[in-house]
Motif scaffolding. Structure first.
Motif, PDB file in Angstrom:
ATOM      1  N   ILE A 112      -7.782   2.077   0.905  1.00  0.00           N
ATOM      2  CA  ILE A 112      -7.823   1.599   2.127  1.00  0.00           C
ATOM      3  C   ILE A 112      -8.400   2.609   3.207  1.00  0.00           C
ATOM      4  CG2 ILE A 112      -5.803   0.031   1.768  1.00  0.00           C
ATOM      5  CD1 ILE A 112      -4.568   1.877   4.026  1.00  0.00           C
ATOM      6  N   ASP A 113      -9.041   1.958   4.247  1.00  0.00           N
ATOM      7  CA  ASP A 113      -9.541   2.864   5.371  1.00  0.00           C
ATOM      8  C   ASP A 113      -8.431   3.192   6.263  1.00  0.00           C
ATOM      9  OD1 ASP A 113     -10.682   4.222   7.354  1.00  0.00           O
ATOM     10  OD2 ASP A 113     -12.544   2.797   7.480  1.00  0.00           O
ATOM     11  N   LEU A 173      -4.015   0.159  -2.607  1.00  0.00           N
ATOM     12  CA  LEU A 173      -3.062  -0.935  -2.970  1.00  0.00           C
ATOM     13  C   LEU A 173      -2.386  -0.836  -4.434  1.00  0.00           C
ATOM     14  CD1 LEU A 173      -5.240  -2.554  -0.851  1.00  0.00           C
ATOM     15  CD2 LEU A 173      -4.136  -4.319  -1.791  1.00  0.00           C
ATOM     16  N   HIS A 174      -0.888  -0.567  -4.342  1.00  0.00           N
ATOM     17  CA  HIS A 174      -0.188  -0.609  -5.405  1.00  0.00           C
ATOM     18  C   HIS A 174       0.179  -1.844  -5.981  1.00  0.00           C
ATOM     19  CE1 HIS A 174       2.349   1.868  -7.971  1.00  0.00           C
ATOM     20  NE2 HIS A 174       3.228   0.884  -8.034  1.00  0.00           N
ATOM     21  N   VAL A 184       0.558  -1.192  -0.079  1.00  0.00           N
ATOM     22  CA  VAL A 184       0.126  -0.072  -0.083  1.00  0.00           C
ATOM     23  C   VAL A 184       0.965   0.946  -0.087  1.00  0.00           C
ATOM     24  CG1 VAL A 184      -1.600   1.336   1.307  1.00  0.00           C
ATOM     25  CG2 VAL A 184      -1.793  -1.069   1.087  1.00  0.00           C
ATOM     26  N   VAL A 185       0.671   1.996  -0.894  1.00  0.00           N
ATOM     27  CA  VAL A 185       1.526   3.608  -1.150  1.00  0.00           C
ATOM     28  C   VAL A 185       0.360   4.577  -1.306  1.00  0.00           C
ATOM     29  CG1 VAL A 185       3.556   2.589  -1.932  1.00  0.00           C
ATOM     30  CG2 VAL A 185       1.704   3.282  -3.613  1.00  0.00           C
ATOM     31  N   PHE A 186       0.806   5.904  -1.252  1.00  0.00           N
ATOM     32  CA  PHE A 186       0.002   6.912  -1.211  1.00  0.00           C
ATOM     33  C   PHE A 186      -0.299   7.254  -2.779  1.00  0.00           C
ATOM     34  CE2 PHE A 186      -1.213  11.349  -1.258  1.00  0.00           C
ATOM     35  CZ  PHE A 186      -2.147  11.690  -0.375  1.00  0.00           C
ATOM     36  N   VAL A 222      -8.199  -8.726  -2.061  1.00  0.00           N
ATOM     37  CA  VAL A 222      -8.350  -7.228  -2.315  1.00  0.00           C
ATOM     38  C   VAL A 222      -7.705  -6.868  -3.686  1.00  0.00           C
ATOM     39  CG1 VAL A 222      -7.777  -4.773  -1.411  1.00  0.00           C
ATOM     40  CG2 VAL A 222      -8.069  -6.784   0.277  1.00  0.00           C
ATOM     41  N   PRO A 223      -8.601  -6.086  -4.457  1.00  0.00           N
ATOM     42  CA  PRO A 223      -8.050  -5.825  -5.995  1.00  0.00           C
ATOM     43  C   PRO A 223      -6.999  -4.807  -6.014  1.00  0.00           C
ATOM     44  CG  PRO A 223      -9.949  -5.001  -5.584  1.00  0.00           C
ATOM     45  CD  PRO A 223      -9.986  -5.771  -4.423  1.00  0.00           C
TER      46      PRO A 223
END
Length: 648
Positions: free
Chosen positions: A389-390, A371-372, A360-362, A383-384
């Protein structure tokens, strides 16, 4: 007890003396006391010397008598004729006599009872080894001294080697103690579990489950208390409660278990790291002497653990070093966020077991954490990629906010979702969540998940964190590079404006042109065949060409025109108060000037060409449309073979 034995020996010696020897002893005693009572020193010495002579004579006669008895005992065994001489009876025991090895006529070695004479047959069975029936000789086999089992090959690393050696040790323990089953269990204090390492058994109902929770059974008691236990009589009804490694009743009657300790510090260990168990079918078969023997085996196993731990640590360190090296090699080819995340996920998959790996990145475009990258070994619902994300109500969000790694043994026990509440993932298994953070900033998180509970440990988290830190520093460099690219006005290589500064100026001038109705043109230039140039003359030649073209462009424009580097091999020129036709003529002149210019790099001389796209600002045109039009005609110029000017 020692005084009684000494008195008994003295009495036996006195009883074996003859009458003459007893008189000699008595005379020596009388003379000794007379000498002790004498006043003059000379007389005392004379009397004591006479007493010593009496005692010496008795000792000499006793030794002479024993020598004669020994000769009498040996003579009957060497008789070869029919003359029989009686053997002195000294007891009911038998003596084994052998013929002299030097005598060539020696034909046999016979066992003769002491209460018989040579030439007569013994009343009991006769034992003899004749020359006609030699004893069977030992045939040497290399398999008796060398392991030929394929399992002995320990080329699969320290773990396989340790597993093999432990099994050999357990086999030896089983043979020495005539055991029914021998097993080694690891004690995992963090997870409150017993883990079966290896076992050797004759049972067909030995458990196949490697992990079990610590409980009230004997193995758990030894693991918790750290003290050995012996059970001399096992109750058949409670066998499975006391010895849970059997899945059904077994005829086991005796059990012994000992703890195994290990520490990497100078301080003595407090808690055992493993438990060694031995059982057999005999009643009351083991005792304190068994514990002493097993203590030596536990020391051997501790030494093996030490050796295995050192080797395994070196193996992991070398594997991590190789992974970091591969990551750097990948980033040298393509230094981007995507490549950094992808190489991290691939290297993690080499080190630990996994079913899912996600990063996960920004996302700057959406201004959200997403999700990158996702690796799904099971090819089932997960998870696609690209899913947001929350951040405030998920496990991954907590890892990102607090930059603290998480190890979850059982995902079903989580009170928060992994990524967001509506996720469709199985609730079974375990996971590791690691932050991708530098000293002052967190760039994302890495999640490694397995469908098996209790797969990961804190040691696994520390190991993977080394790889994550390498990726974090790469993301830090990319972030700083992006800051430098966006906020520094001048390109370091060419000396012209950076992409960000050039685009800002285009936006300003387009707005000015729209407000005052002035002409404006944008020219885009691309160097032809850059890859071929780099392959032939090296990467340094590309920088030299960029610098040369940058100087030629700046020499051709006016002070208030803007020149910028907008890509690796592309330049942009903003011509203020210039019509499209004037920009086209200017571009053609520049193209010819570049084509005729000689570039010198490390003693090599060559020339290059450029492709040019020209776009003029029409009424009410935006800066983005103007740039897109110039880029479109530039691509057509490149497709046409290069070294040409195209006008939109």
């Amino acid at each position: 007890m020692t005084d009684a034995r000494g008195l008994s020996t003295f009495r036996s010696w006195i009883q074996s003396l003859t009458v003459a020897q007893e008189l000699g002893v008595l005379l020596g005693v009388v003379v000794f006391f007379v000498g002790m009572a004498a006043d003059a020193a000379v007389n005392k010495i004379v009397w004591l010397a006479l007493a010593a002579l009496c005692f010496a004579a008795v000792v000499w006669s006793v030794r002479s008598r024993r020598s004669l008895n020994i000769i009498d005992d040996e003579e009957p065994t060497t008789a070869t004729s029919g003359e029989a001489e009686p053997v002195p009876a000294t007891g009911a025991s038998d003596v084994l006599h052998e013929e002299d090895e030097d005598a060539p006529s020696a034909g046999r070695t016979a066992f003769v009872p002491r209460n018989t004479v040579a030439g007569e047959s013994a009343p009991g069975p006769a034992f003899e080894r004749s020359s006609e029936a030699p004893a069977p000789s030992y045939t040497f086999q290399i398999s008796d001294f060398f392991e030929q089992d394929p399992e002995a090959r320990t080329d699969d690393g320290p773990k396989a080697e340790f597993h093999y050696l432990i099994r050999k040790v357990l086999t030896v323990i089983k043979e020495v103690h005539f055991a029914h089953s021998v097993a080694l269990f690891w004690v995992n204090g963090e997870k409150h579990q017993l883990v079966l390492e290896n076992h050797v058994t004759e049972s067909s109902v030995f458990t196949t489950h490697r992990r079990r929770e610590l409980g009230l059974d004997l193995i758990s008691q030894i693991a918790i208390a750290g003290k050995p236990q012996i059970l001399s009589s096992v109750n058949a009804r409670s066998l499975q409660e006391m010895l849970p490694y059997y899945t059904s009743p077994e005829p086991v009657r005796t059990f012994v278990g000992v703890p195994i300790f290990y520490t990497r510090t100078a301080l003595p260990p407090k808690d055992p790291v493993a438990v060694l168990t031995v059982d057999c079918k005999g009643e009351d078969a083991y005792g304190p002497e068994t514990l002493a023997q097993l203590g030596q085996f536990t020391k051997l196993i501790s030494a093996l653990i030490q050796s295995y731990t050192d080797k395994y640590d070196l193996l992991l360190d070398s594997e991590v070093l190789r992974s970091i090296t591969r990551q750097r090699d990948q980033l040298r080819l393509d230094f981007t966020v995507h490549n950094a995340i992808r190489s991290l996920a691939e290297e993690v998959s080499r080190i630990v077991p996994w079913d899912y790996i996600a990063a996960v990145v920004f996302d700057d475009a959406r201004k959200a954490w997403a999700l990158h990258y996702v690796m799904n070994r099971m090819n089932d619902a997960y998870v696609p990629m690209g899913q947001e994300i929350d951040l405030h109500h998920s496990l991954t969000g907590q890892v990102i906010q607090y930059s603290v790694p998480k190890v979850v043994d059982n995902i079903a026990s989580l009170s928060l979702p992994r990524y967001y509440r509506a996720e469709r993932c199985e609730s079974a298994g375990s996971l590791i969540a690691l932050p991708l953070s530098s000293v002052q900033r967190c760039y994302g998180a890495l999640i490694v998940e397995s469908k098996d509970a209790g797969t990961y440990s804190d040691a696994d988290a520390r190991l993977l964190q080394k790889l994550a830190d390498t990726t974090s520093w790469s993301l830090e460099i990319l972030s700083l590079t992006d800051v430098a690219t966006n906020f520094v006005a001048t390109d370091e290589v060419t000396g012209v404006a950076t992409r960000r500064h050039f685009l800002d100026r285009v936006q300003e001038e387009v707005q000015r042109s729209s407000d005052f109705g002035s002409e404006l043109a944008v020219v885009m230039i691309a160097i032809d065949n850059v890859q071929e140039l780099a392959a032939r003359h090296g990467t340094d030649s590309v920088d030299a060409v960029l610098q040369t073209i940058g100087r030629l462009i700046k020499a051709s424009v006016r002070p208030y025109d803007v020149v910028g580097r907008i890509d690796v091999n592309r330049f942009g020129i903003l011509l203020v108060r210039t019509t499209t036709n004037e920009a086209s003529l200017w571009s053609e002149k520049l193209r010819k000037n570049v084509a005729s210019h000689i570039v010198n790099v490390d003693g090599k001389s060559f020339s290059v060409t450029i492709s040019v796209g020209v776009s003029g600002a029409a009424t009410e045109v935006t800066d983005m449309v103007l740039l897109e039009n110039a880029d479109r005609v530039l691509k057509k110029a490149v497709e046409a073979g290069g070294n040409i000017v195209r006008v939109f």
